[in-house]
Write a protein that holds these residues in place. Structure first.
Motif, PDB file in Angstrom:
ATOM      1  N   ALA A 281      -5.770 -43.886 -26.605  1.00 48.48           N
ATOM      2  CA  ALA A 281      -5.165 -43.261 -27.790  1.00 48.48           C
ATOM      3  C   ALA A 281      -3.653 -43.148 -27.610  1.00 48.48           C
ATOM      4  O   ALA A 281      -3.127 -43.242 -26.508  1.00 48.48           O
ATOM      5  N   SER A 282      -2.964 -42.926 -28.731  1.00 44.06           N
ATOM      6  CA  SER A 282      -1.508 -42.789 -28.698  1.00 44.06           C
ATOM      7  C   SER A 282      -1.109 -41.534 -27.931  1.00 44.06           C
ATOM      8  O   SER A 282      -1.752 -40.488 -28.044  1.00 44.06           O
ATOM      9  N   ILE A 283      -0.025 -41.640 -27.162  1.00 42.13           N
ATOM     10  CA  ILE A 283       0.442 -40.495 -26.381  1.00 42.13           C
ATOM     11  C   ILE A 283       1.769 -39.963 -26.917  1.00 42.13           C
ATOM     12  O   ILE A 283       2.387 -39.105 -26.270  1.00 42.13           O
ATOM     13  N   ASP A 284       2.202 -40.435 -28.075  1.00 43.99           N
ATOM     14  CA  ASP A 284       3.520 -40.033 -28.594  1.00 43.99           C
ATOM     15  C   ASP A 284       3.632 -38.517 -28.749  1.00 43.99           C
ATOM     16  O   ASP A 284       4.594 -37.901 -28.286  1.00 43.99           O
ATOM     17  N   GLY A 285       2.662 -37.911 -29.411  1.00 49.68           N
ATOM     18  CA  GLY A 285       2.701 -36.464 -29.611  1.00 49.68           C
ATOM     19  C   GLY A 285       2.624 -35.711 -28.304  1.00 49.68           C
ATOM     20  O   GLY A 285       3.335 -34.709 -28.095  1.00 49.68           O
ATOM     21  N   VAL A 286       1.778 -36.168 -27.380  1.00 45.24           N
ATOM     22  CA  VAL A 286       1.632 -35.504 -26.093  1.00 45.24           C
ATOM     23  C   VAL A 286       2.891 -35.709 -25.251  1.00 45.24           C
ATOM     24  O   VAL A 286       3.267 -34.835 -24.462  1.00 45.24           O
ATOM     25  N   TYR A 287       3.541 -36.848 -25.422  1.00 45.11           N
ATOM     26  CA  TYR A 287       4.783 -37.101 -24.675  1.00 45.11           C
ATOM     27  C   TYR A 287       5.860 -36.104 -25.073  1.00 45.11           C
ATOM     28  O   TYR A 287       6.605 -35.604 -24.223  1.00 45.11           O
ATOM     29  N   ARG A 288       5.928 -35.802 -26.355  1.00 42.27           N
ATOM     30  CA  ARG A 288       6.891 -34.789 -26.808  1.00 42.27           C
ATOM     31  C   ARG A 288       6.549 -33.422 -26.209  1.00 42.27           C
ATOM     32  O   ARG A 288       7.445 -32.647 -25.843  1.00 42.27           O
ATOM     33  N   ALA A 289       5.260 -33.117 -26.117  1.00 41.99           N
ATOM     34  CA  ALA A 289       4.847 -31.863 -25.480  1.00 41.99           C
ATOM     35  C   ALA A 289       5.232 -31.846 -24.008  1.00 41.99           C
ATOM     36  O   ALA A 289       5.581 -30.799 -23.450  1.00 41.99           O
ATOM     37  N   CYS A 290       5.192 -33.017 -23.394  1.00 41.16           N
ATOM     38  CA  CYS A 290       5.574 -33.130 -21.989  1.00 41.16           C
ATOM     39  C   CYS A 290       7.053 -32.790 -21.802  1.00 41.16           C
ATOM     40  O   CYS A 290       7.439 -32.144 -20.824  1.00 41.16           O
ATOM     41  N   ILE A 291       7.880 -33.215 -22.750  1.00 44.37           N
ATOM     42  CA  ILE A 291       9.309 -32.882 -22.705  1.00 44.37           C
ATOM     43  C   ILE A 291       9.503 -31.372 -22.857  1.00 44.37           C
ATOM     44  O   ILE A 291      10.327 -30.762 -22.163  1.00 44.37           O
ATOM     45  N   LEU A 292       8.710 -30.770 -23.728  1.00 46.33           N
ATOM     46  CA  LEU A 292       8.828 -29.320 -23.958  1.00 46.33           C
ATOM     47  C   LEU A 292       8.428 -28.524 -22.720  1.00 46.33           C
ATOM     48  O   LEU A 292       9.114 -27.557 -22.348  1.00 46.33           O
ATOM     49  N   VAL A 293       7.325 -28.904 -22.073  1.00 48.13           N
ATOM     50  CA  VAL A 293       6.910 -28.159 -20.884  1.00 48.13           C
ATOM     51  C   VAL A 293       7.879 -28.420 -19.729  1.00 48.13           C
ATOM     52  O   VAL A 293       8.067 -27.560 -18.856  1.00 48.13           O
ATOM     53  N   GLY A 294       8.516 -29.595 -19.733  1.00 46.54           N
ATOM     54  CA  GLY A 294       9.554 -29.857 -18.737  1.00 46.54           C
ATOM     55  C   GLY A 294      10.733 -28.923 -18.933  1.00 46.54           C
ATOM     56  O   GLY A 294      11.316 -28.408 -17.961  1.00 46.54           O
ATOM     57  N   THR A 295      11.072 -28.702 -20.195  1.00 46.23           N
ATOM     58  CA  THR A 295      12.145 -27.755 -20.511  1.00 46.23           C
ATOM     59  C   THR A 295      11.784 -26.343 -20.047  1.00 46.23           C
ATOM     60  O   THR A 295      12.609 -25.629 -19.453  1.00 46.23           O
ATOM     61  N   LEU A 296      10.535 -25.941 -20.318  1.00 45.65           N
ATOM     62  CA  LEU A 296      10.084 -24.616 -19.895  1.00 45.65           C
ATOM     63  C   LEU A 296      10.074 -24.497 -18.378  1.00 45.65           C
ATOM     64  O   LEU A 296      10.453 -23.452 -17.815  1.00 45.65           O
ATOM     65  N   ALA A 297       9.674 -25.561 -17.685  1.00 41.60           N
ATOM     66  CA  ALA A 297       9.618 -25.529 -16.222  1.00 41.60           C
ATOM     67  C   ALA A 297      11.012 -25.334 -15.630  1.00 41.60           C
ATOM     68  O   ALA A 297      11.206 -24.531 -14.700  1.00 41.60           O
ATOM     69  N   GLY A 298      11.992 -26.075 -16.166  1.00 43.52           N
ATOM     70  CA  GLY A 298      13.348 -25.923 -15.663  1.00 43.52           C
ATOM     71  C   GLY A 298      13.871 -24.512 -15.866  1.00 43.52           C
ATOM     72  O   GLY A 298      14.477 -23.910 -14.959  1.00 43.52           O
ATOM     73  N   ALA A 299      13.625 -23.964 -17.050  1.00 41.24           N
ATOM     74  CA  ALA A 299      14.082 -22.605 -17.336  1.00 41.24           C
ATOM     75  C   ALA A 299      13.396 -21.587 -16.432  1.00 41.24           C
ATOM     76  O   ALA A 299      14.029 -20.617 -15.962  1.00 41.24           O
ATOM     77  N   SER A 300      12.101 -21.794 -16.151  1.00 41.30           N
ATOM     78  CA  SER A 300      11.356 -20.824 -15.336  1.00 41.30           C
ATOM     79  C   SER A 300      11.857 -20.794 -13.896  1.00 41.30           C
ATOM     80  O   SER A 300      11.925 -19.724 -13.279  1.00 41.30           O
ATOM     81  N   TRP A 301      12.223 -21.977 -13.352  1.00 43.38           N
ATOM     82  CA  TRP A 301      12.741 -21.987 -11.976  1.00 43.38           C
ATOM     83  C   TRP A 301      14.112 -21.306 -11.905  1.00 43.38           C
ATOM     84  O   TRP A 301      14.414 -20.563 -10.958  1.00 43.38           O
TER      85      TRP A 301
END
Length: 390
Positions: free
Chosen positions: A93-113
């Motif tokens: 299946a397409s991962i476009d939507g999930v890829y955008r979510a991956c960018i968002l959780v990456g943003t959250l991870a950086g902020a949390s550290w």
């Protein structure tokens, strides 16, 4: 390296780098990242727990509680996103939507550290645990950047959110070491990012090679399938060719009937209407043969173009009268094609010769008898059916 250079140096056809190719490469990189995340999840949780445990040894231990909660929330959301990515990759299946979510959780991870290490500088202490917390956090962020560096959108989002939260939070730190700390942490993070980008080239190259190999494999499979098709099929009509008709040269199981079909005055069709018209007529005749065999049902029927305007049909029908009926049906259908193309009288119709042959008999022998019957049909005025009689 351009396509010509690649072919010259490797002998392998160049792969076109289109948008689809880059999307496939990104998918392979993301697949690798998702697998790394799956295998390191437990380590990530334990490592974060150890860092937070050390933070509780500090005088301002309570200041780390909210950052600790945010850090575990980031871990949980990241894990859920990568689980979703692996599931979608497994089903294609397409991962476009999930890829955008991956960018968002990456943003959250950086902020949390960044949020987790801020209390170390807002309330400075020389307690040994402070150095362990800082070292652990920097090691963890370095590993995250290294794992995500193959996809710039993710690691840039991680680094940007880390620096923004850290810079903003450091506004409340003691002034005497605010700038040195900001400068030092920023340089460390950028140095790690630069190293990770260099190391990521191997992963990007490997993913590209994987896509290249897969595409070459698909091209090869397609070429082999086409070669196999052309080895057994007539390229104009799609029917079996002469080689496929005689493959094995004997038929088994039951008595059958061989129909030899010749298009009447076909040379005049080409002369009067052009070879393009002639090809269109042959293609439509091929469709008529396929459709008719499909309509009568059963298994083992076979239609072939032997060459030029000559066709052969094997009918897996035991009853002679039923075979004669099918032959007449084919003749009438081809005659209708002559009217469909508005051809002159006696052009484009079909003469049909029929021969019965036993299951263990050679097709070539049955073909000779059908050919004799075909000559009889031609002699009878064409556009007719004749059965071989001994």
């Amino acid at each position: 390296m351009d396509g010509t250079a690649q072919r010259a140096s490797t002998g392998v056809p160049a792969i076109e780098r289109d948008e689809g190719w880059y999307a496939e490469r990104r998918t392979e990189i993301l697949r690798s990242m998702a697998e790394v995340e799956r295998h390191t999840l437990a380590t990530n949780i334990v490592g974060t727990a150890v860092i937070i445990a050390f933070s509780q040894l500090l005088p301002n231990a309570q200041s780390f509680l909210l950052p600790a909660i945010l850090r575990f929330v980031a871990i949980g959301l990241t894990s859920l996103v990568y689980v979703r990515i692996r599931a979608r990759l497994a089903t294609g299946a397409s991962i476009d939507g999930v890829y955008r979510a991956c960018i968002l959780v990456g943003t959250l991870a950086g902020a949390s550290w960044a949020y987790l290490i801020l209390p170390l500088f807002l309330e400075p202490t020389f307690h040994p645990a402070a150095f362990l917390v800082l070292a652990g956090a920097l090691i963890a962020t370095s590993l995250v950047i290294t794992n995500t560096s193959s996809l710039p959108q993710i690691w840039v989002a991680f680094c940007a959110s880390f620096l923004l939260v850290f810079w903003f939070g450091m506004a409340g730190a003691p002034e005497e070491f605010r700038m040195p700390v900001l400068f030092g942490i920023t340089v460390i993070l950028l140095a790690v990012a630069a190293f990770a980008i260099g190391a990521a080239r191997n992963r990007i190259f490997a993913a590209g090679m994987l896509v290249d190999n897969r595409r070459l494999g698909e091209d090869l499979a397609e070429a082999l399938a086409e070669a196999e098709f052309l080895a057994k099929r007539d390229p104009l009509t799609g029917l079996y060719n002469r080689r496929a008709m005689f493959e094995g040269d004997t038929m088994s199981e039951m008595d059958r009937h061989l129909l030899l079909i010749d298009i009447d005055n076909f040379k005049q069709v080409n002369d009067l209407y052009g070879h393009d018209m002639g090809d269109r007529v042959l293609i439509r005749i091929g469709q008529v043969l396929r459709d008719t065999l499909r309509e009568i049902g059963g298994h083992g029927h076979k239609a072939a173009r032997l060459g030029g305007e000559e066709f052969a049909v094997v009918l897996c029908i035991a009853d002679e009268q039923e075979a004669d009926f099918v032959a007449e049906k084919l003749r009438a259908a081809i005659a209708e094609l002559a009217d469909e193309f508005d051809m002159a009288e006696r052009l484009g119709t079909a003469s049909v010769g029929i021969s019965t042959f036993a299951g263990d008999e050679r097709i070539s022998d049955a073909l000779q008898r059908a050919d004799n019957a075909l000559y009889a049909a031609k002699a009878a005025g064409r556009n007719t059916v004749r059965r071989f009689t001994s």
